[in-house]
Design an enzyme around this catalytic site. Sequence first.
Site, PDB file in Angstrom:
ATOM      1  N   LYS A 258      -2.388  -9.617  -7.197  1.00 35.87           N
ATOM      2  CA  LYS A 258      -2.301  -8.838  -5.957  1.00 35.87           C
ATOM      3  C   LYS A 258      -2.900  -9.639  -4.794  1.00 35.87           C
ATOM      4  O   LYS A 258      -3.615 -10.625  -5.019  1.00 35.87           O
ATOM      5  CB  LYS A 258      -3.049  -7.515  -6.132  1.00 35.87           C
ATOM      6  CG  LYS A 258      -4.531  -7.663  -6.441  1.00 35.87           C
ATOM      7  CD  LYS A 258      -5.132  -6.349  -6.930  1.00 35.87           C
ATOM      8  CE  LYS A 258      -6.607  -6.506  -7.262  1.00 35.87           C
ATOM      9  NZ  LYS A 258      -7.133  -5.337  -7.975  1.00 35.87           N
TER      10      LYS A 258
ATOM     11  N   TYR B 137     -22.813 -18.414  20.454  1.00 40.10           N
ATOM     12  CA  TYR B 137     -22.773 -17.149  21.191  1.00 40.10           C
ATOM     13  C   TYR B 137     -24.054 -16.346  21.010  1.00 40.10           C
ATOM     14  O   TYR B 137     -24.615 -16.291  19.918  1.00 40.10           O
ATOM     15  CB  TYR B 137     -21.603 -16.289  20.691  1.00 40.10           C
ATOM     16  CG  TYR B 137     -20.254 -16.734  21.229  1.00 40.10           C
ATOM     17  CD1 TYR B 137     -19.957 -16.645  22.588  1.00 40.10           C
ATOM     18  CD2 TYR B 137     -19.286 -17.236  20.369  1.00 40.10           C
ATOM     19  CE1 TYR B 137     -18.723 -17.057  23.080  1.00 40.10           C
ATOM     20  CE2 TYR B 137     -18.047 -17.637  20.840  1.00 40.10           C
ATOM     21  CZ  TYR B 137     -17.774 -17.543  22.206  1.00 40.10           C
ATOM     22  OH  TYR B 137     -16.564 -17.941  22.680  1.00 40.10           O
TER      23      TYR B 137
HETATM   24  C1  LIG Z   1      -7.858  -5.793  -9.127  1.00 38.18           C
HETATM   25  C2  LIG Z   1      -7.722  -5.143 -10.446  1.00 38.18           C
HETATM   26  C3  LIG Z   1      -7.923  -5.869 -11.635  1.00 38.18           C
HETATM   27  C4  LIG Z   1      -8.476  -7.275 -11.638  1.00 38.18           C
HETATM   28  O1  LIG Z   1      -9.878  -7.184 -11.439  1.00 38.18           O
HETATM   29  P1  LIG Z   1     -10.799  -8.488 -11.398  1.00 38.18           P
HETATM   30  O2  LIG Z   1     -12.179  -7.935 -11.311  1.00 38.18           O
HETATM   31  O3  LIG Z   1     -10.378  -9.256 -10.206  1.00 38.18           O
HETATM   32  O4  LIG Z   1     -10.556  -9.228 -12.664  1.00 38.18           O
HETATM   33  C5  LIG Z   1      -7.646  -5.243 -12.834  1.00 38.18           C
HETATM   34  N1  LIG Z   1      -7.214  -3.959 -12.863  1.00 38.18           N
HETATM   35  C6  LIG Z   1      -7.047  -3.222 -11.749  1.00 38.18           C
HETATM   36  C7  LIG Z   1      -6.609  -1.807 -11.858  1.00 38.18           C
HETATM   37  C8  LIG Z   1      -7.310  -3.781 -10.506  1.00 38.18           C
HETATM   38  O5  LIG Z   1      -7.165  -3.041  -9.394  1.00 38.18           O
END
Ligand SMILES: *Cc1c(COP(=O)(O)O)cnc(C)c1O
Length: 391
Positions: free
Chosen positions: A53, A272
């Site tokens: 993702k 800044y």
């Molecule tokens: C993002 C996600 C993962 C992966 O999690 P990590 O901690 O990055 O390994 C697995 N399952 C679900 C439902 C997620 O949303």
Amino acid sequence: MNDLSLKQDDPRSTAFPAGQAGGILTIDLAALIANWRLLRDRAAPAECAAVVKADAYGLGIAPAVRALAKAGCRTFFVAHLSEGVAARAAVPGATIYVLNGLLPGTAPAYRDAGLRPILGSLEEIVEWGGFCRNAGRRLPAAIHFDTGMNRLGLRPEEAQEIAASADLADFEPALVMSHFVSSEEPDNPINARQIEAFGGVRTAFAHAPASLCNSSGIFLAEKPHLDLVRPGYALYGGNPTPGGANPMRPVVRLEAPIIQLRTAEDGETVGYNAQWTARGRRRLATIPVGYADGYPRAASATEAKREARRDAGAAIVRGRRCPFAGRVSMDLLAIDVTEVPEGAVGRGDLVTLIGDDLTIDEVARRADTIGYEVLTSLGRRYARRYVGGET
Ligand SMILES: *Cc1c(COP(=O)(O)O)cnc(C)c1O
């Protein structure tokens, strides 16, 4: 060290020379594959999927899924339908699940792209079941049970009733899953509670493969690997066992050239809002990376941070960790390189912002965030180089 004329030898890399960009982001696909294999071996005989993702946590979904598929990964998880469509274009034969599930009316798009929704409510189950009935095909989908996060998913108490419901006859429940709340804290009692609650779901869905583990879950002493594990962060080099050494290989390297070296006299301020004051004469290096590149502004070296004794951002310059000076601006930041011998560092030299022993977890800590956010914020305007892949 000075490598701004880098040959862009990989077709997936950005077309412009590194010297025309601010930062240079190098993504090591061989390390990505090595990490996937390590997780696969650790979880075996469970299947090891890959969570890709958010553009493969900022690394680029197409190169990541192609490399992983080539290494033998057969199942991918994305968050949005649009991400699933992008993954599908890169890996025509893989199984792709969409975590955020079925928005009303999107079932035809799932069917057309050959994607599997992860159904998290009765309404979604009814909609997918109805769609499959009309289409005359038992299309696959996953069902998500919430065992503690309270974001998405059905309640475990509903599992028996749902498993027996008529809608389930219309589609193929290809996976049941849940998600850990705190698996990076192995001693947190919520892990055992979630494993137990999910056990009830598995009993109700005796014939569907089951999945519970994210990256850190794979390393829990309980080994709740079940049929399929879903690592994301660890694939990309993040430490899934924050209390101990990182078993993963770094995948991301971020460098930037020094565009100017200058001196600040005692009492002068940098950046800044004059949030950093030179104590004595300091030598500074300015680099063309800032928050518009996704480098967290919270890594700024401010008086408030100094007073709170919290580490601000740092870069590695000629082998030394050098702290930032002042606020991270939109396109620039300053580094205090006083500790690097004068003459050892010059205009155009590359400094390391992520890489060597400056890990994404350390960068995150210095910016009061988590490595997940550092990765997924990696900017679009870096020169990107993919190395270590076969194509
Ligand atoms: C993002 C996600 C993962 C992966 O999690 P990590 O901690 O990055 O390994 C697995 N399952 C679900 C439902 C997620 O949303």
